[in-house]
Write a protein that holds these residues in place. Structure first.
Motif, PDB file in Angstrom:
ATOM      1  N   GLN A   1       8.950  -5.003 -15.696  1.00  0.00           N
ATOM      2  CA  GLN A   1       7.916  -4.122 -15.149  1.00  0.00           C
ATOM      3  C   GLN A   1       7.964  -4.165 -13.617  1.00  0.00           C
ATOM      4  O   GLN A   1       7.181  -4.862 -12.963  1.00  0.00           O
ATOM      5  CB  GLN A   1       6.534  -4.556 -15.656  1.00  0.00           C
ATOM      6  N   GLY A   2       8.887  -3.403 -13.022  1.00  0.00           N
ATOM      7  CA  GLY A   2       9.005  -3.404 -11.569  1.00  0.00           C
ATOM      8  C   GLY A   2       7.794  -2.823 -10.872  1.00  0.00           C
ATOM      9  O   GLY A   2       7.430  -3.236  -9.764  1.00  0.00           O
ATOM     10  N   ARG A   3       7.095  -1.862 -11.531  1.00  0.00           N
ATOM     11  CA  ARG A   3       5.928  -1.239 -10.913  1.00  0.00           C
ATOM     12  C   ARG A   3       4.791  -2.231 -10.699  1.00  0.00           C
ATOM     13  O   ARG A   3       3.895  -1.982  -9.891  1.00  0.00           O
ATOM     14  CB  ARG A   3       5.453  -0.072 -11.772  1.00  0.00           C
TER      15      ARG A   3
ATOM     16  N   LEU B   1       4.900  -3.221  -7.141  1.00  0.00           N
ATOM     17  CA  LEU B   1       4.423  -2.153  -6.263  1.00  0.00           C
ATOM     18  C   LEU B   1       2.898  -2.127  -6.256  1.00  0.00           C
ATOM     19  O   LEU B   1       2.267  -1.967  -5.204  1.00  0.00           O
ATOM     20  CB  LEU B   1       4.984  -0.806  -6.722  1.00  0.00           C
ATOM     21  N   LEU B   2       2.301  -2.292  -7.437  1.00  0.00           N
ATOM     22  CA  LEU B   2       0.843  -2.316  -7.565  1.00  0.00           C
ATOM     23  C   LEU B   2       0.245  -3.487  -6.792  1.00  0.00           C
ATOM     24  O   LEU B   2      -0.722  -3.331  -6.031  1.00  0.00           O
ATOM     25  CB  LEU B   2       0.455  -2.406  -9.038  1.00  0.00           C
ATOM     26  N   LEU B   3       0.834  -4.665  -6.972  1.00  0.00           N
ATOM     27  CA  LEU B   3       0.318  -5.846  -6.284  1.00  0.00           C
ATOM     28  C   LEU B   3       0.538  -5.765  -4.778  1.00  0.00           C
ATOM     29  O   LEU B   3      -0.265  -6.270  -3.990  1.00  0.00           O
ATOM     30  CB  LEU B   3       0.979  -7.107  -6.854  1.00  0.00           C
ATOM     31  N   GLY B   4       1.637  -5.107  -4.370  1.00  0.00           N
ATOM     32  CA  GLY B   4       1.869  -4.901  -2.949  1.00  0.00           C
ATOM     33  C   GLY B   4       0.789  -4.027  -2.332  1.00  0.00           C
ATOM     34  O   GLY B   4       0.302  -4.294  -1.230  1.00  0.00           O
ATOM     35  N   ILE B   5       0.396  -2.969  -3.063  1.00  0.00           N
ATOM     36  CA  ILE B   5      -0.711  -2.125  -2.602  1.00  0.00           C
ATOM     37  C   ILE B   5      -1.986  -2.951  -2.503  1.00  0.00           C
ATOM     38  O   ILE B   5      -2.796  -2.775  -1.592  1.00  0.00           O
ATOM     39  CB  ILE B   5      -0.898  -0.930  -3.554  1.00  0.00           C
ATOM     40  N   GLY B   6      -2.146  -3.881  -3.454  1.00  0.00           N
ATOM     41  CA  GLY B   6      -3.327  -4.740  -3.438  1.00  0.00           C
ATOM     42  C   GLY B   6      -3.474  -5.537  -2.156  1.00  0.00           C
ATOM     43  O   GLY B   6      -4.579  -5.745  -1.660  1.00  0.00           O
TER      44      GLY B   6
ATOM     45  N   GLY C   1       9.844  -9.044  -6.546  1.00  0.00           N
ATOM     46  CA  GLY C   1       8.621  -9.688  -6.071  1.00  0.00           C
ATOM     47  C   GLY C   1       8.681 -10.043  -4.602  1.00  0.00           C
ATOM     48  O   GLY C   1       7.781  -9.712  -3.822  1.00  0.00           O
ATOM     49  N   LEU C   2       9.746 -10.726  -4.212  1.00  0.00           N
ATOM     50  CA  LEU C   2       9.863 -11.137  -2.816  1.00  0.00           C
ATOM     51  C   LEU C   2      10.014  -9.936  -1.887  1.00  0.00           C
ATOM     52  O   LEU C   2       9.464  -9.916  -0.776  1.00  0.00           O
ATOM     53  CB  LEU C   2      11.037 -12.092  -2.653  1.00  0.00           C
ATOM     54  N   ALA C   3      10.746  -8.916  -2.346  1.00  0.00           N
ATOM     55  CA  ALA C   3      10.935  -7.724  -1.510  1.00  0.00           C
ATOM     56  C   ALA C   3       9.621  -6.988  -1.298  1.00  0.00           C
ATOM     57  O   ALA C   3       9.285  -6.596  -0.166  1.00  0.00           O
ATOM     58  CB  ALA C   3      11.959  -6.792  -2.151  1.00  0.00           C
ATOM     59  N   ALA C   4       8.855  -6.801  -2.375  1.00  0.00           N
ATOM     60  CA  ALA C   4       7.575  -6.090  -2.263  1.00  0.00           C
ATOM     61  C   ALA C   4       6.583  -6.874  -1.417  1.00  0.00           C
ATOM     62  O   ALA C   4       5.877  -6.303  -0.573  1.00  0.00           O
ATOM     63  CB  ALA C   4       6.999  -5.841  -3.656  1.00  0.00           C
TER      64      ALA C   4
END
Length: 561
Positions: free
Chosen positions: A184-186, A189-194, A227-230
């Motif tokens: 689940q790569g998205r 992205l969701l947690l990065g927005i968080g 994870g690390l990239a985001a």
């Protein structure tokens, strides 16, 4: 098609219809909650958020009006907020054609929508971890929908509602990945927005990453890379913006809350308020919920892990400033829905085992009535709702039921007092007057005057200074992160505001800077200090009744506009 029987033995027919009714009931409750926070000033109904949220509202309005992300229009750039994406949303709200008295209501409605959406994901998560038990799902939804602290922070304009929704979505996506075996790569992205909504959402971001690295070895490299990239991208963009715009590597609130206080003192205070919260809610409920983590089920362990990490973070930062009110603070509240899923699952199992034991050897001859398990589960869920909402004792239930208005709100509450003072300040001061405040949100927002933050949330000098020392148990209990710094030599002596609106319990500390320079006057029972001879004060509108150590009559010159 009728609903299949509940795998745990509790039949809940028409569960979807029941869930829709529950969400509708919650939205009705939220509407009443929002109304109960409002009040009438000068014949007009006002809506105002929690004071910290009003600080964000002031930044947002300045953005919408073209002044930039600053607390004072044209003033120093200080990052006195910790919710950049939420502030941007509030700025969009300020572009709507709504009067100042009603803008906050739009934000509160947003909070209600986020909480309602959160219930949808709580239900999904509960169904997943309980292998389809509609009873467990319903119990988790009821516990979440009825929890006063979560409702209070979200419906009073804090970003807690959207963060709780984000974490519930993240839990659901992670569980989906574990069940289907798909990466689940998205999620990242969701947690990065968080982290853009609140930078400290990096804590649960790392918690999810660590969990999946361990629990999903098949996709371990992808988790590490994504994870690390985001996380690095989200953090780098924020830091670069902060350095460019504010000239600092961390938000001003970090220095205010995390520096100047001994590490052990902060940790001890965080543990103390956590234990107090657990004790008031009922330690038994926490033991039951945490016991579910003994199962060899990564879905359940995920919920437990994320909640424990948020608890640890709350302890690390020393808790919140409003622990006296009780319940889960803003850091723990965002993860409380996952805890309620565990609690509902534990209570469901408890009732099932208890009923089975009560039947004993007569079970084949005396079948249990179909209503008994449902009634027993409803009873224990009801007990949990009451216990969890007794945040400062049973009397808190009156607040949860809206018999009393929510924290700081309603007719005669602090929010109304602040708006009334703001309206008076607009009448009694010129537009270029400077105010000094303790509550840095509501008064500056509604008064629309340049302000000085005596507690330093929006003042770099105070935030980087030393924290006030305290002694004894009472001082330890009164320790409030973000409210322990002040420098009246600077804020009053050097900056010399035209009006000092609030001093609270610090009047004696400010007294040396008031005598001879300020005159204390009584405004609706509050002592306000006005700088003598100020050309920014409309002296014919200043009350004559003196108060405080700086009290005294006005001179002829002072009363000349």
């Amino acid at each position: 098609m009728p609903a299949p029987p509940d795998p745990h033995g509790l039949n809940v027919h028409g569960d979807r219809a029941l869930f829709v009714l529950t969400v509708a009931a919650f939205l009705s409750y939220a509407a009443l909650f929002i109304y109960r926070t409002s009040f009438v000033v000068g014949g007009e109904r006002y809506f105002s958020l929690f004071d910290d949220a009003m600080v964000s509202m002031r930044y947002a309005r300045n953005i919408a009006h073209g002044w930039g992300a600053v607390w004072n229009p044209g003033g120093e750039r200080v990052e006195g907020y910790t919710n950049p994406l939420w502030v941007l949303y509030l700025a969009l709200v300020h572009l709507l054609p709504a009067p100042q008295s009603k803008v906050s209501a739009i934000v509160q409605i947003t909070g209600a929508i986020c909480l309602a959406a959160n219930l949808c994901y709580v239900r999904r998560v509960a169904l997943a971890v309980s292998d389809g038990s509609r009873a467990v799902a319903f119990g988790a939804v009821v516990l979440t929908a009825s929890y006063l602290p979560l409702n209070n922070w979200a419906l009073q304009g804090m970003e807690v509602g959207v963060l709780a929704l984000l974490l519930s979505i993240a839990l659901w996506q992670t569980i989906q990945g574990l069940e289907t075996g798909r990466f689940q790569g998205r999620l990242y992205l969701l947690l990065g927005i968080g982290t853009w909504i609140r930078p400290d959402m990096a804590v649960p971001f790392v918690a999810f990453l660590v969990f999946l690295i361990v629990a999903d070895p098949r996709h371990r490299r992808q988790h590490i890379a994504w994870g690390l990239a985001a996380l690095a991208a989200a953090g780098a963009v924020q830091t670069l913006f902060r350095l460019w715009y504010y000239g600092d590597i961390l938000p001003n609130t970090y220095y205010l809350k995390m520096t100047g206080v001994p590490f052990l003192v902060r940790i001890a205070r965080g543990l103390y308020v956590l234990l107090e919260c657990v004790w008031k809610a009922s330690p038994l409920l926490f033991v039951l919920a945490f016991a579910t983590a003994l199962r060899r089920d990564n879905r359940i362990r995920l919920l437990f892990w994320i909640f424990i990490v948020q608890i640890a973070y709350s302890v690390y930062v020393g808790g919140d400033a409003w622990e006296y009110w009780g319940g889960a603070n803003r850091y723990i509240c965002v993860a409380i829905p996952g805890f309620f899923v565990l609690l509902s699952l534990a209570l469901h199992d408890l009732t099932r085992v208890t009923i089975s034991a009560a039947r004993g050897p007569l079970a084949p001859h005396r079948p249990t009535p179909r209503w008994a398990p449902v009634a027993a589960f409803a009873l224990v869920i009801g007990y949990a709702v009451v216990s969890m909402n007794s945040i400062y004792g049973v009397g808190a239930l009156a607040e949860a039921l809206l018999i009393r208005p929510p924290l700081h709100t309603g007719s005669g509450g602090e929010n109304q007092q602040d708006v009334e003072q703001a309206m008076w300040l607009r009448r009694a001061t010129a537009p270029d007057a400077t105010l000094a405040v303790v509550r840095a949100g509501t008064i500056p927002y509604f008064a629309d005057r340049r302000s000085i933050d005596l507690l330093g949330k929006n003042d770099r000098h105070v935030a980087h200074g030393a924290a006030r020392s305290f002694s004894g148990l009472s001082g330890f209990r009164d320790f409030r992160p973000g409210h322990m710094k002040s420098d009246f030599t600077y804020s009053i002596g050097a900056l010399q505001p035209d009006v000092i609106v609030q001093l609270r319990q610090r009047t004696s500390e400010a007294e040396p800077f008031l005598r001879g320079l300020y005159r204390g006057v009584s405004v609706d029972g509050d002592c306000v200090h006005v700088r003598r001879g100020s050309s920014h004060v409309l002296w014919d509108r200043i009350p004559s009744e003196a108060c405080g150590p700086a009290g005294g009559g006005a001179t002829r010159d002072e009363r000349t506009p």
